[in-house]
Design an enzyme around this catalytic site. Structure first.
Site, PDB file in Angstrom:
ATOM      1  CE  LYS A  22      -1.696   1.540   4.065  1.00  0.00           C
ATOM      2  NZ  LYS A  22      -1.365   2.937   4.424  1.00  0.00           N
ATOM      3  CB  CYS A 118      -4.532  10.616  11.415  1.00  0.00           C
ATOM      4  SG  CYS A 118      -3.067   9.749  11.914  1.00  0.00           S
ATOM      5  NE  ARG A 123       0.837  10.195  10.247  1.00  0.00           N
ATOM      6  CZ  ARG A 123       0.351   9.219   9.486  1.00  0.00           C
ATOM      7  NH1 ARG A 123      -0.808   8.702   9.749  1.00  0.00           N
ATOM      8  NH2 ARG A 123       1.022   8.793   8.437  1.00  0.00           N
ATOM      9  N   PRO A 124       2.330  16.479  11.371  1.00  0.00           N
ATOM     10  CG  PRO A 124       3.988  17.714  12.387  1.00  0.00           C
ATOM     11  CD  PRO A 124       3.126  16.518  12.580  1.00  0.00           C
ATOM     12  CB  VAL A 125       2.845  18.167   5.861  1.00  0.00           C
ATOM     13  CG1 VAL A 125       1.987  16.906   5.887  1.00  0.00           C
ATOM     14  CG2 VAL A 125       1.972  19.417   5.871  1.00  0.00           C
ATOM     15  CG  ASP A 126       7.200  20.279  10.164  1.00  0.00           C
ATOM     16  OD1 ASP A 126       6.584  19.198  10.146  1.00  0.00           O
ATOM     17  OD2 ASP A 126       8.182  20.475  10.897  1.00  0.00           O
ATOM     18  CG  ASP A 309       3.391   1.347   9.529  1.00  0.00           C
ATOM     19  OD1 ASP A 309       3.567   1.617   8.331  1.00  0.00           O
ATOM     20  OD2 ASP A 309       3.156   2.208  10.399  1.00  0.00           O
ATOM     21  CB  ILE A 331       7.699   6.331  14.533  1.00  0.00           C
ATOM     22  CG1 ILE A 331       8.900   5.387  14.380  1.00  0.00           C
ATOM     23  CG2 ILE A 331       7.403   7.092  13.242  1.00  0.00           C
ATOM     24  CD1 ILE A 331      10.182   6.039  13.926  1.00  0.00           C
ATOM     25  NE  ARG A 401      -7.000   4.614   5.411  1.00  0.00           N
ATOM     26  CZ  ARG A 401      -6.534   5.784   5.859  1.00  0.00           C
ATOM     27  NH1 ARG A 401      -7.012   6.312   6.942  1.00  0.00           N
ATOM     28  NH2 ARG A 401      -5.565   6.414   5.218  1.00  0.00           N
TER      29      ARG A 401
HETATM   30  C1  EPZ Z   1       4.558   6.788   6.363  1.00  0.00           C
HETATM   31  O1  EPZ Z   1       3.837   7.857   6.952  1.00  0.00           O
HETATM   32  C2  EPZ Z   1       3.585   5.626   6.275  1.00  0.00           C
HETATM   33  N1  EPZ Z   1       2.457   6.000   5.426  1.00  0.00           N
HETATM   34  C3  EPZ Z   1       3.096   5.265   7.675  1.00  0.00           C
HETATM   35  O2  EPZ Z   1       2.247   4.134   7.545  1.00  0.00           O
HETATM   36  C4  EPZ Z   1       4.300   4.893   8.536  1.00  0.00           C
HETATM   37  O3  EPZ Z   1       3.863   4.622   9.842  1.00  0.00           O
HETATM   38  C5  EPZ Z   1       5.293   6.058   8.545  1.00  0.00           C
HETATM   39  O4  EPZ Z   1       5.662   6.397   7.194  1.00  0.00           O
HETATM   40  C6  EPZ Z   1       6.558   5.713   9.331  1.00  0.00           C
HETATM   41  O5  EPZ Z   1       7.177   4.603   8.768  1.00  0.00           O
HETATM   42  C7  EPZ Z   1       2.606   5.984   4.089  1.00  0.00           C
HETATM   43  O6  EPZ Z   1       3.653   5.665   3.559  1.00  0.00           O
HETATM   44  C8  EPZ Z   1       1.395   6.366   3.277  1.00  0.00           C
HETATM   45  P1  EPZ Z   1       6.804  10.015   8.500  1.00  0.00           P
HETATM   46  P2  EPZ Z   1       4.487   9.347   6.978  1.00  0.00           P
HETATM   47  O7  EPZ Z   1       6.783  11.282   7.710  1.00  0.00           O
HETATM   48  O8  EPZ Z   1       5.283   9.556   5.750  1.00  0.00           O
HETATM   49  C9  EPZ Z   1       6.748  13.309  11.901  1.00  0.00           C
HETATM   50  C10 EPZ Z   1       0.296   2.872   7.810  1.00  0.00           C
HETATM   51  O9  EPZ Z   1      -0.186   2.322   8.798  1.00  0.00           O
HETATM   52  N2  EPZ Z   1       6.723  14.277  10.793  1.00  0.00           N
HETATM   53  O10 EPZ Z   1       7.948   9.077   8.335  1.00  0.00           O
HETATM   54  O11 EPZ Z   1       3.403  10.286   7.300  1.00  0.00           O
HETATM   55  C11 EPZ Z   1       5.479  12.468  11.958  1.00  0.00           C
HETATM   56  O12 EPZ Z   1       4.477  13.128  12.697  1.00  0.00           O
HETATM   57  C12 EPZ Z   1       0.854   4.275   7.915  1.00  0.00           C
HETATM   58  O13 EPZ Z   1       0.391   2.349   6.665  1.00  0.00           O
HETATM   59  C13 EPZ Z   1       6.841  15.642  11.076  1.00  0.00           C
HETATM   60  O14 EPZ Z   1       6.942  16.033  12.240  1.00  0.00           O
HETATM   61  O15 EPZ Z   1       5.468   9.205   8.230  1.00  0.00           O
HETATM   62  C14 EPZ Z   1       5.966  11.220  12.646  1.00  0.00           C
HETATM   63  O16 EPZ Z   1       5.974  11.422  14.038  1.00  0.00           O
HETATM   64  C15 EPZ Z   1       0.656   4.864   9.293  1.00  0.00           C
HETATM   65  N3  EPZ Z   1       6.821  16.530  10.054  1.00  0.00           N
HETATM   66  C16 EPZ Z   1       7.397  11.065  12.148  1.00  0.00           C
HETATM   67  O17 EPZ Z   1       7.774  12.352  11.640  1.00  0.00           O
HETATM   68  C17 EPZ Z   1       6.721  16.133   8.740  1.00  0.00           C
HETATM   69  O18 EPZ Z   1       6.728  17.001   7.840  1.00  0.00           O
HETATM   70  C18 EPZ Z   1       7.557  10.063  11.010  1.00  0.00           C
HETATM   71  O19 EPZ Z   1       6.603  10.396  10.049  1.00  0.00           O
HETATM   72  C19 EPZ Z   1       6.606  14.752   8.466  1.00  0.00           C
HETATM   73  C20 EPZ Z   1       6.612  13.840   9.500  1.00  0.00           C
END
Ligand code: EPZ
Length: 422
Positions: A22, A118, A123-126, A309, A331, A401
Site C-alpha cells: 500500500k 489522525c 503528523r504535521p507536514v512541515d 507499523d 515514531i 484501507r
Molecule cells: C509513512 O507515513 C507511512 N504511510 C506510515 O504508515 C508509517 O507509519 C510512517 O511512514 C513511518 O514509517 C505511508 O507511507 C502512506 P513520517 P508518513 O513522515 O510519511 C513526523 C500505515 O499504517 N513528521 O515518516 O506520514 C510524523 O508526525 C501508515 O500504513 C513531522 O513532524 O510518516 C511522525 O511522528 C501509518 N513533520 C514522524 O515524523 C513532517 O513534515 C515520522 O513520520 C513529516 C513527519
C-alpha cells in the site's frame, strides 16, 4: 457498518499470498503527474486507500484505469485540468500530500489541502514544505491549504537536510527533484523499501537517482520523464502481520511472496521470541513449535529498524508471551490505542507515554472491541485468533484501507473468521 467476528483457538496452517505494498503504491501513483506518458503499475493492492488516491488523481484530470480487477493500474496525466487537491479527499488519506512535489515540479503550482491530524498523532507536514522551499518554491498557508508556487524557471536542485527521518517528506522531495534544474541531495533520507521502489520506478521513467536505500539520495534533474511499467514491491507490513498469525495460534504458515530483506529486524525479533522463520523458494515460512512465544523488548525505528507499523501487531503476540516485554514507540506520539482494547480481552498492559509494558497471560478472552486505526484493527484480529471465545472487531473500515480480504486469507489457513454486519 461491517465488523469482523473471530472465534479463537484454531491452529493456523497453510499459505497466505502477500500483496503489493500500500505505502509503495501510494507514492508511485503520484509519479504519473511528472510525465505526459503512460505509467503502468503492476502487482497493485486492491485497497480503499488506492481508490482514494485514484479519486484524487482523477480530480486533477489524470486518467487512472484499474485493469485485471485492480491488480494493474494504468495511469496518465497528459491533460491535467487542475492542481487543486481538495480537503474532502485529503482529509481521508494523508498520503494525498504526495501530489505536492510532482505538481510543483511539472506545473510550477499546487494548491493542496493540509491533511490535518489522525488518530496516531498530529503528523504535521512541515518537512514536506521545507523541502519544497529549499528547491525555491514559495509556500503560502491559508484557509487550510498550502498554496505552493515554483520559481519562474522551475524548481532548483538543492541540498535538503532533514532533521529527522520522514518517509513522506523524502518521497515528496525525491519526486520533485527528478525535474528540478540541477542536482538535489537529500540528507537523512528515509531508507524504507518503499523509497527504494519509488526510486527504481522513477529511474525506469528516465530519472537520474543514486543512493536510494541509504541516508543520502542524490538526484540529477532532467527536463522530462517518460512512461514506464513497474511492479509494486511486496507489502512488508502485510507480510509481518501474517507472520504473526501462526506465532499467536501455533501451526505453520507460508507467506507467499515474502522476502526476508523486507522484514529482517522484525524477523530477528520473532526469532528472539522463539518463533521459527525460514526462507523458502516462494516466500517465508513461519512456525511456532513449542508453546507460547517468549517475551522480548521492542523499539520502533525508521528502516532498517523495527517498523512502527508492526508495533500494534507485535503487542498482540506479546500479550500471550511468557514473561514481561517492553515496547517503545519512538515514531508516533499516540500509537498505543490498541492497548485498552487488548486489555478488554484480558491483556495486562501498562502504558506510560511512549512505552508500553506487557505482561503475558496464558490466554486472552474474546470480547467486542473497536478498531481505532489501520494497524490497531488488525492487531485486534490477531489477538482474537488466539483468544478463548468470540471477538467482534468493530469499525473495520480502518482495516479495509490496508488489508485485502483479511478474513479470506486467514480462513484459508483454518481460522474461524467472518465479516458480519454490525
Ligand atoms: C509513512 O507515513 C507511512 N504511510 C506510515 O504508515 C508509517 O507509519 C510512517 O511512514 C513511518 O514509517 C505511508 O507511507 C502512506 P513520517 P508518513 O513522515 O510519511 C513526523 C500505515 O499504517 N513528521 O515518516 O506520514 C510524523 O508526525 C501508515 O500504513 C513531522 O513532524 O510518516 C511522525 O511522528 C501509518 N513533520 C514522524 O515524523 C513532517 O513534515 C515520522 O513520520 C513529516 C513527519
Amino acid at each position: 457498518m461491517d465488523a469482523i467476528l473471530v472465534r479463537g483457538g484454531a491452529e493456523l496452517n497453510g499459505e497466505i499470498p502477500i500483496a503489493g505494498a500500500k505505502n509503495a503504491c501510494l507514492t508511485l501513483m503520484p509519479a504519473t503527474l511528472l510525465t505526459d506518458q503512460p505509467l503502468t503499475l503492476t502487482n497493485a493492492p486492491r485497497l480503499s486507500d488506492i481508490l482514494t488516491m485514484t479519486t484524487l488523481l482523477q480530480s486533477l484530470g489524470a486518467e487512472v484505469q484499474p485493469l485485471q480487477g485492480g491488480r494493474v493500474l494504468a495511469l496518465s496525466s497528459h491533460d491535467l485540468t487542475s492542481q487543486h487537491a481538495d480537503y474532502d479527499i485529503v482529509r481521508k488519506m494523508r498520503a494525498s500530500i504526495l501530489v505536492l512535489g510532482p505538481l510543483l515540479a511539472r506545473y510550477g503550482h499546487a494548491e493542496v489541502s493540509l491533511p490535518g491530524g489522525c488518530a496516531i498523532g498530529a503528523r504535521p507536514v512541515d518537512l514536506h514544505l521545507k523541502a519544497m522551499e529549499a528547491m525555491g518554491a514559495q509556500m503560502d498557508l491559508r484557509d487550510g491549504y498550502v498554496h505552493a508556487t515554483a520559481p519562474a524557471g522551475g524548481l532548483r536542485g538543492a541540498v535538503i537536510e532533514f532533521p529527522f527521518v520522514s518517509v513522506g517528506a523524502t518521497e515528496n522531495a525525491l519526486l520533485a527533484a527528478t525535474l528540478a534544474r540541477g542536482t538535489t541531495e537529500i540528507r537523512n533520507a528515509a531508507r524504507e523499501p518503499e523509497i527504494v521502489d519509488l526510486a527504481q520506478c522513477l529511474r525506469r521513467m528516465g530519472a537520474q537517482i543514486e543512493g536510494e536505500g541509504t541516508s543520502t539520495i542524490s538526484v540529477q534533474g532532467v527536463t522530462q520523464l517518460s512512461g514506464a511499467t513497474h511492479p509494486v514491491v511486496t507489502d512488508r507490513i502485510e507480510l509481518g502481520t501474517y507472520m504473526l498469525a501462526p506465532a499467536l495460534t501455533g501451526g505453520t504458515v507460508e507467506c507467499i511472496g515474502g522476502r526476508m530483506d523486507l522484514v529482517a529486524a522484525f524477523a530477528a525479533k520473532l526469532d528472539e521470541a522463539g518463533i521459527e522463520v525460514t526462507e523458502t523458494e516462494r516466500g517465508l515460512r513461519v512456525t511456532r513449535k513449542n508453546g507460547p512465544a517468549r517475551a522480548v523488548n521492542v523499539v520502533t525505528e525508521p528502516f532498517p529498524g523495527f517498523p512502527t507499523d508492526l508495533q500494534a501487531q507485535m503487542m498482540a503476540l506479546l500479550c500471550t508471551a511468557g514473561g514481561t516485554s517492553v515496547l517503545e514507540e519512538r515514531i508516533f506520539e499516540n500509537r498505543f490505542m490498541h492497548a485498552p482494547e487488548l486489555m478488554r480481552m484480558g491483556a495486562k498492559i501498562d502504558v506510560h507515554g511512549g512505552t508500553a509494558t506487557v505482561t503475558g497471560v496464558d490466554r486472552l478472552r474474546g470480547a467486542p472491541v473497536m478498531a481505532t486505526d489501520l494497524r490497531a484493527s488488525v492487531s485486534l484480529i490477531l489477538a482474537g485468533l488466539a483468544a478463548e471465545g468470540e471477538t467482534l472487531v468493530k469499525r473495520v473500515y480502518h482495516l479495509d484501507r490496508g488489508y485485502e480480504r483479511v478474513e479470506e486469507k486467514l480462513r484459508a489457513c483454518g481460522a474461524s473468521i467472518e465479516r458480519v454486519k454490525e
